[in-house]
Scaffold this motif. Structure first.
Motif, PDB file in Angstrom:
ATOM      1  N   PRO A   1     -47.753  20.667  52.330  1.00 38.75           N
ATOM      2  CA  PRO A   1     -47.266  19.766  51.279  1.00 38.75           C
ATOM      3  C   PRO A   1     -46.513  18.565  51.859  1.00 38.75           C
ATOM      4  O   PRO A   1     -46.017  18.620  52.976  1.00 38.75           O
ATOM      5  N   ALA A   2     -46.437  17.515  51.066  1.00 41.41           N
ATOM      6  CA  ALA A   2     -45.766  16.284  51.488  1.00 41.41           C
ATOM      7  C   ALA A   2     -44.281  16.525  51.737  1.00 41.41           C
ATOM      8  O   ALA A   2     -43.604  17.170  50.943  1.00 41.41           O
ATOM      9  N   VAL A   3     -43.819  16.003  52.873  1.00 46.13           N
ATOM     10  CA  VAL A   3     -42.397  16.062  53.228  1.00 46.13           C
ATOM     11  C   VAL A   3     -41.985  14.698  53.774  1.00 46.13           C
ATOM     12  O   VAL A   3     -42.806  13.963  54.325  1.00 46.13           O
ATOM     13  N   PRO A   4     -40.695  14.342  53.632  1.00 45.05           N
ATOM     14  CA  PRO A   4     -40.242  13.064  54.173  1.00 45.05           C
ATOM     15  C   PRO A   4     -40.238  13.105  55.696  1.00 45.05           C
ATOM     16  O   PRO A   4     -39.775  14.072  56.303  1.00 45.05           O
ATOM     17  N   MET A   5     -40.771  12.051  56.305  1.00 44.69           N
ATOM     18  CA  MET A   5     -40.849  11.959  57.763  1.00 44.69           C
ATOM     19  C   MET A   5     -40.570  10.529  58.212  1.00 44.69           C
ATOM     20  O   MET A   5     -41.113   9.578  57.653  1.00 44.69           O
ATOM     21  N   SER A   6     -39.722  10.402  59.237  1.00 44.30           N
ATOM     22  CA  SER A   6     -39.548   9.113  59.907  1.00 44.30           C
ATOM     23  C   SER A   6     -40.752   8.909  60.811  1.00 44.30           C
ATOM     24  O   SER A   6     -41.326   9.868  61.315  1.00 44.30           O
ATOM     25  N   HIS A   7     -41.103   7.668  61.028  1.00 47.44           N
ATOM     26  CA  HIS A   7     -42.315   7.375  61.804  1.00 47.44           C
ATOM     27  C   HIS A   7     -42.048   6.284  62.835  1.00 47.44           C
ATOM     28  O   HIS A   7     -41.055   5.573  62.773  1.00 47.44           O
ATOM     29  N   HIS A   8     -42.987   6.178  63.755  1.00 49.07           N
ATOM     30  CA  HIS A   8     -43.014   5.083  64.716  1.00 49.07           C
ATOM     31  C   HIS A   8     -44.419   4.495  64.659  1.00 49.07           C
ATOM     32  O   HIS A   8     -45.391   5.179  64.978  1.00 49.07           O
ATOM     33  N   ALA A   9     -44.517   3.243  64.236  1.00 46.19           N
ATOM     34  CA  ALA A   9     -45.817   2.588  64.128  1.00 46.19           C
ATOM     35  C   ALA A   9     -46.168   1.915  65.448  1.00 46.19           C
ATOM     36  O   ALA A   9     -45.380   1.138  65.983  1.00 46.19           O
TER      37      ALA A   9
ATOM     38  N   THR B   1     -49.313  16.531  73.022  1.00 40.46           N
ATOM     39  CA  THR B   1     -48.253  16.560  74.018  1.00 40.46           C
ATOM     40  C   THR B   1     -48.360  15.273  74.808  1.00 40.46           C
ATOM     41  O   THR B   1     -49.386  15.020  75.439  1.00 40.46           O
ATOM     42  N   ASP B   2     -47.342  14.443  74.723  1.00 37.86           N
ATOM     43  CA  ASP B   2     -47.357  13.140  75.396  1.00 37.86           C
ATOM     44  C   ASP B   2     -45.904  12.760  75.685  1.00 37.86           C
ATOM     45  O   ASP B   2     -45.233  12.143  74.865  1.00 37.86           O
ATOM     46  N   ARG B   3     -45.408  13.162  76.846  1.00 35.44           N
ATOM     47  CA  ARG B   3     -43.998  12.938  77.184  1.00 35.44           C
ATOM     48  C   ARG B   3     -43.657  11.447  77.216  1.00 35.44           C
ATOM     49  O   ARG B   3     -42.563  11.050  76.796  1.00 35.44           O
ATOM     50  N   LYS B   4     -44.569  10.630  77.692  1.00 33.02           N
ATOM     51  CA  LYS B   4     -44.306   9.191  77.750  1.00 33.02           C
ATOM     52  C   LYS B   4     -44.070   8.633  76.338  1.00 33.02           C
ATOM     53  O   LYS B   4     -43.137   7.867  76.115  1.00 33.02           O
ATOM     54  N   MET B   5     -44.905   9.038  75.384  1.00 32.96           N
ATOM     55  CA  MET B   5     -44.735   8.570  74.008  1.00 32.96           C
ATOM     56  C   MET B   5     -43.449   9.143  73.407  1.00 32.96           C
ATOM     57  O   MET B   5     -42.722   8.443  72.706  1.00 32.96           O
ATOM     58  N   LEU B   6     -43.153  10.399  73.685  1.00 29.82           N
ATOM     59  CA  LEU B   6     -41.915  10.994  73.190  1.00 29.82           C
ATOM     60  C   LEU B   6     -40.710  10.208  73.694  1.00 29.82           C
ATOM     61  O   LEU B   6     -39.796   9.886  72.926  1.00 29.82           O
ATOM     62  N   ASP B   7     -40.709   9.867  74.982  1.00 32.21           N
ATOM     63  CA  ASP B   7     -39.612   9.064  75.542  1.00 32.21           C
ATOM     64  C   ASP B   7     -39.510   7.711  74.844  1.00 32.21           C
ATOM     65  O   ASP B   7     -38.418   7.206  74.594  1.00 32.21           O
ATOM     66  N   GLU B   8     -40.663   7.126  74.513  1.00 37.92           N
ATOM     67  CA  GLU B   8     -40.686   5.799  73.889  1.00 37.92           C
ATOM     68  C   GLU B   8     -40.151   5.817  72.461  1.00 37.92           C
ATOM     69  O   GLU B   8     -39.449   4.894  72.048  1.00 37.92           O
ATOM     70  N   ILE B   9     -40.459   6.860  71.698  1.00 45.97           N
ATOM     71  CA  ILE B   9     -40.082   6.854  70.284  1.00 45.97           C
ATOM     72  C   ILE B   9     -38.834   7.681  69.974  1.00 45.97           C
ATOM     73  O   ILE B   9     -38.371   7.682  68.841  1.00 45.97           O
ATOM     74  N   TRP B  10     -38.277   8.346  70.971  1.00 47.62           N
ATOM     75  CA  TRP B  10     -37.093   9.174  70.751  1.00 47.62           C
ATOM     76  C   TRP B  10     -35.942   8.330  70.214  1.00 47.62           C
ATOM     77  O   TRP B  10     -35.771   7.171  70.593  1.00 47.62           O
ATOM     78  N   SER B  11     -35.164   8.888  69.307  1.00 45.61           N
ATOM     79  CA  SER B  11     -34.034   8.165  68.719  1.00 45.61           C
ATOM     80  C   SER B  11     -32.884   9.128  68.462  1.00 45.61           C
ATOM     81  O   SER B  11     -33.051  10.355  68.535  1.00 45.61           O
ATOM     82  N   VAL B  12     -31.735   8.581  68.110  1.00 45.79           N
ATOM     83  CA  VAL B  12     -30.592   9.424  67.768  1.00 45.79           C
ATOM     84  C   VAL B  12     -30.902  10.249  66.517  1.00 45.79           C
ATOM     85  O   VAL B  12     -30.390  11.347  66.357  1.00 45.79           O
ATOM     86  N   PHE B  13     -31.748   9.727  65.659  1.00 43.01           N
ATOM     87  CA  PHE B  13     -32.129  10.457  64.452  1.00 43.01           C
ATOM     88  C   PHE B  13     -32.919  11.709  64.821  1.00 43.01           C
ATOM     89  O   PHE B  13     -32.671  12.786  64.290  1.00 43.01           O
ATOM     90  N   ALA B  14     -33.871  11.564  65.738  1.00 47.58           N
ATOM     91  CA  ALA B  14     -34.643  12.728  66.196  1.00 47.58           C
ATOM     92  C   ALA B  14     -33.724  13.712  66.915  1.00 47.58           C
ATOM     93  O   ALA B  14     -33.842  14.926  66.746  1.00 47.58           O
ATOM     94  N   GLY B  15     -32.798  13.185  67.701  1.00 46.97           N
ATOM     95  CA  GLY B  15     -31.881  14.029  68.454  1.00 46.97           C
ATOM     96  C   GLY B  15     -31.017  14.922  67.574  1.00 46.97           C
ATOM     97  O   GLY B  15     -30.594  16.000  67.995  1.00 46.97           O
ATOM     98  N   ALA B  16     -30.765  14.497  66.351  1.00 45.17           N
ATOM     99  CA  ALA B  16     -29.949  15.292  65.442  1.00 45.17           C
ATOM    100  C   ALA B  16     -30.635  16.597  65.042  1.00 45.17           C
ATOM    101  O   ALA B  16     -29.967  17.553  64.641  1.00 45.17           O
ATOM    102  N   TRP B  17     -31.952  16.649  65.181  1.00 41.39           N
ATOM    103  CA  TRP B  17     -32.702  17.828  64.749  1.00 41.39           C
ATOM    104  C   TRP B  17     -32.964  18.826  65.882  1.00 41.39           C
ATOM    105  O   TRP B  17     -33.377  19.965  65.623  1.00 41.39           O
ATOM    106  N   PHE B  18     -32.790  18.397  67.126  1.00 39.27           N
ATOM    107  CA  PHE B  18     -33.176  19.243  68.256  1.00 39.27           C
ATOM    108  C   PHE B  18     -31.990  19.473  69.191  1.00 39.27           C
ATOM    109  O   PHE B  18     -31.473  18.531  69.798  1.00 39.27           O
ATOM    110  N   GLU B  19     -31.601  20.719  69.310  1.00 38.07           N
ATOM    111  CA  GLU B  19     -30.412  21.109  70.061  1.00 38.07           C
ATOM    112  C   GLU B  19     -30.447  20.658  71.522  1.00 38.07           C
ATOM    113  O   GLU B  19     -29.441  20.239  72.077  1.00 38.07           O
ATOM    114  N   ASP B  20     -31.612  20.743  72.155  1.00 40.09           N
ATOM    115  CA  ASP B  20     -31.732  20.387  73.576  1.00 40.09           C
ATOM    116  C   ASP B  20     -32.300  18.988  73.794  1.00 40.09           C
ATOM    117  O   ASP B  20     -32.862  18.706  74.856  1.00 40.09           O
ATOM    118  N   GLY B  21     -32.172  18.129  72.778  1.00 47.32           N
ATOM    119  CA  GLY B  21     -32.669  16.763  72.919  1.00 47.32           C
ATOM    120  C   GLY B  21     -34.160  16.723  73.172  1.00 47.32           C
ATOM    121  O   GLY B  21     -34.913  17.574  72.675  1.00 47.32           O
TER     122      GLY B  21
END
Length: 156
Positions: A27-35, A85-105
């Motif tokens: 089902p639809a859920v709110p999601m932040s995005h990176h275009a 799985t794309d660590r380079k893209m994860l590094d590029e789009i990572w933000s403080v907002f994403a960090g709030a959801w993941f304990e180990d960054g």
């Protein structure tokens, strides 16, 4: 007009914070995005145990619904969602907002990167709410239809 509307879509998508993402089985859920206009993709960060991540494990049809805060973009975007799985893209789009959801960054083992590849969209690009109110007032005074901006279907 299609090229102009597509340009407006990507530009305004950059300024839009979030939308509602769904798949055939999630089902639809709110999601932040990176275009990523250059690759024509939209990226999301979620947890591996979400319905979206589970659904995207086998590339699936999905839909992203958008409404910008300034009311200059409304869109329904249909496409394919896949877990990658794309660590380079994860590094590029990572933000403080994403960090709030993941304990180990960024190193949290629960992180799942999702790539949404748009196939088609219906887009409304307006000049925003103040301009629209002016157009409505003008239409009522002149018996004309308000100019609600650009509207059309896009293929990607």
């Amino acid at each position: 007009m299609t090229d102009n509307l597509k340009e407006k879509f990507w530009d305004r998508l950059q300024d839009t914070r979030a939308g509602m993402l769904s798949t055939d089985s999630a089902p639809a859920v709110p999601m932040s995005h990176h275009a990523d206009k250059n690759s024509g993709t939209i990226w999301f960060i979620t947890a591996k145990d979400t319905d979206l991540a589970k659904s995207a494990a086998a590339s699936t049809r999905s839909q992203f619904l958008l409404s910008s805060a300034d009311e200059s973009l409304y869109a329904r975007v249909d496409g394919a969602l896949e877990a990658v799985t794309d660590r380079k893209m994860l590094d590029e789009i990572w933000s403080v907002f994403a960090g709030a959801w993941f304990e180990d960054g960024k190193d949290d083992p629960d992180i799942q990167l999702l790539r949404f590849t748009p196939r088609e969209a219906e887009v409304w690009a307006t000049d925003g709410s103040v301009s629209f109110l002016y157009e409505v007032a003008k239409a009522n005074l002149t018996d004309s239809k308000p100019d609600a901006g650009d509207h059309g279907k896009l293929l990607f």
